[in-house]
Design an enzyme around this catalytic site. Structure first.
Site, mmCIF file in Angstrom:
data_model
loop_
_atom_site.group_PDB
_atom_site.id
_atom_site.type_symbol
_atom_site.label_atom_id
_atom_site.label_comp_id
_atom_site.label_asym_id
_atom_site.label_seq_id
_atom_site.Cartn_x
_atom_site.Cartn_y
_atom_site.Cartn_z
ATOM 1 N N GLU A 169 -12.382 2.420 9.624
ATOM 2 C CA GLU A 169 -11.947 1.113 8.756
ATOM 3 C C GLU A 169 -11.652 -0.060 9.718
ATOM 4 O O GLU A 169 -10.878 0.099 10.823
ATOM 5 C CB GLU A 169 -10.523 1.584 7.933
ATOM 6 N N GLU A 179 -0.685 7.078 1.022
ATOM 7 C CA GLU A 179 -2.021 6.340 0.453
ATOM 8 C C GLU A 179 -2.432 5.821 2.020
ATOM 9 O O GLU A 179 -1.711 4.823 2.315
ATOM 10 C CB GLU A 179 -1.366 5.236 -0.304
ATOM 11 N N LYS A 225 11.531 0.234 3.673
ATOM 12 C CA LYS A 225 11.164 -0.246 4.953
ATOM 13 C C LYS A 225 9.867 -0.932 4.999
ATOM 14 O O LYS A 225 8.929 -0.297 5.157
ATOM 15 C CB LYS A 225 11.134 0.791 5.984
ATOM 16 N N CYS A 256 -7.344 -1.766 1.568
ATOM 17 C CA CYS A 256 -7.832 -0.113 1.794
ATOM 18 C C CYS A 256 -8.662 0.338 0.907
ATOM 19 O O CYS A 256 -9.626 1.062 1.391
ATOM 20 C CB CYS A 256 -6.585 0.658 1.793
#
Length: 488
Positions: A392, A259, A183, A293
């Site tokens: 982040e 992750e 997905k 990331c």
């Protein structure tokens, strides 16, 4: 075959290309804000069919035991995709907004080529390990360990590096003998759907082994976490969503690979070439508009050299302006969406509210009236406790922070909920190794060293995730170990 879809890319379910039950949804080019096509919009019923197909293929076929077939199919996929590289490149740049230069590496060609590494693992892995004889309770036995596929994999992927992350999941999972339901993110459905078209038309993958389900509805992907027919969920995305995936998976006690986010530190020691280090830090944070990331977004420099570091980094960033991603010289393209641009801009405003100074950038490029662009931005005047140093941002925003020696630099790097990546610049190997040993991250570069490769496991500490992707360790995430003993 022509990869560019005229109207919509189909779903791949049970070996067939089928339309989405929910119709279609628009794909927007982030560099122009124009609708460039449509993708199939799957519903919960479509996802249910895909999971059923993957379950059936795993339970009723020899896919998990036929190592040669798996290797052949993965190499077929690699070769077919490389044959369509130019078409895929055009589509990837248009859909993702990534600079074209990256498609010659981690945005396209690199991940496709990496499929060959996982095909090799399918053939070379020691599927059986002989443990020899032992006499537990006085009974002589011969023992062995067998590696077996976990089962059905639910792979949920983000939009920033879609090919790299899609193939980093489906490559080792398929090589290990699992079946897969992928997905992809609704922002970048073509990158996955067109791979499905190649699989259906140009490879020998048996029906149901790999299923690709695009949808505008995030809840469709969430089904993979809660459905008991799925044996492992492999998720890449935000830490907040990762927690939800883990909680949903707990109900059926399925395995989880996560992750997640990062706020990685770029540490400059006082014996480093400051100019080279700052130029590299600037380049890293603006690449693909900072949408990675593992990108280093905190520049940690000696306090005595703070002013010089700000100037050197600012000068480098000023020469890396946000630009059209189709331009071969572009490093910083657009952000993926208007929503993401607003998020980045809100953090820049927050930095000023917290007392920071915008040294470079801070706004939208004056020469761009279309596209989700933000200028490469350098922020100073804040310490590591500031939100822009802790959270982040996922944009071309770099926060420069002063340190008072090597131990303090390590402390600052570790003063974060994340632990994904990092970089250290210096000349004294003893000091460099002390930093590498001290910083709690899954990957570290030294003086510009690049760790990304098919054989290198990638993942993080703390809130950056659970498990590793890529390499042998990533392959083994999709295996179970069975101990077998017989009397002799």
């Amino acid at each position: 075959m022509t990869l560019r879809p005229a109207v919509a890319s189909d779903l791949l379910i049970d070996g067939k290309l089928v339309p989405g039950s929910g119709g279609t949804f628009d794909i927007v080019n982030p560099a122009s804000e124009e609708v460039i096509g449509k993708a199939a919009d799957a519903t919960a019923a479509d996802m249910d069919s895909a999971i059923a197909a993957a379950r059936n293929a795993f339970d009723t076929t020899d896919w998990s035991r036929d190592h040669a077939l798996r290797a052949r199919c993965l190499r077929q996929l690699r070769d077919a995709l490389l044959a369509h590289a130019d078409e895929l490149r055009e589509l990837t740049v248009a859909e993702v907004g990534c600079p074209v230069f990256l498609t010659h590496g981690p945005q396209l060609e690199g991940p496709i080529t990496d499929l060959g590494y996982f095909a090799d693992l399918a053939e070379s892995h020691a599927w059986t390990q002989d443990l020899g004889e032992a006499t537990p309770m006085g009974i002589k036995n011969h023992r062995e360990l067998r590696s077996e596929a976990v089962g059905v994999v639910g792979a949920i992927t983000p939009w920033n590096f879609p090919h790299q992350i899609n193939f980093a999941k489906i490559g080792p999972a398929l090589a290990a003998g699992c079946t897969v339901v992928l997905k992809p993110a609704p922002d970048t459905p073509w990158c996955a759907a067109l791979v499905g078209k190649v699989i259906a038309e140009e490879t020998d993958f048996p029906p149901g082994v790999i299923n690709i389900v695009t949808s505008s509805d995030h809840a469709v992907g969430a089904q993979l976490s809660s459905d008991p027919r799925v044996d492992i969920v492999s998720f890449t995305g935000s830490t907040a969503t990762g927690r939800k995936v883990m909680a949903a998976a707990a109900e059926s006690l399925k395995k989880v690979f996560l992750e997640l986010g990062g706020k990685s530190a770029f540490i400059v020691l006082d014996d480093a070439d400051l100019g080279s280090a700052c130029a590299m830090a600037a380049f890293a944070v603006v690449t693909h508009a900072g949408q990675g990331c593992a990108i280093t977004t905190r520049l940690v420099v000696p306090r005595a050299k703070l002013a010089d570091a700000i100037k050197a980094t600012g000068d480098a960033m000023a020469g890396l302006a946000a630009n059209d991603p189709t331009n071969p010289g572009t490093i910083c393209g657009p952000l993926i969406s208007a929503t993401q641009r607003e998020r980045v801009e809100s953090y820049i405003r927050l930095a000023v509210e917290e007392g920071g100074t915008i040294e470079v950038g801070g706004g939208r490029p004056a020469d761009k009236d279309k596209g989700f662009y933000v200028e490469p931005t350098l922020i100073s005047g804040l310490d590591n406790s500031a939100r822009v140093a802790q959270e982040e941002i996922f944009g071309p925003v770099l926060v420069v922070i002063a340190h008072d020696g090597d131990d303090d630099a390590i402390r600052i790097a570790n003063d974060s909920p994340y632990g994904l990546s990092g970089m250290v610049y210096g000349t004294d190997e003893t000091r460099i190794n002390k930093v590498v040993d001290g910083v709690r991250t899954g990957t570290m570069g030294i003086n510009g060293g690049i760790w990304y490769a098919a054989d290198v496991p990638f993942g993080g500490y703390k809130a950056s995730g659970i498990g590793r992707e890529m390499g042998v360790r990533g392959f083994e995430e999709y295996l179970e170990i069975k101990a077998v003993a017989r009397p002799v």
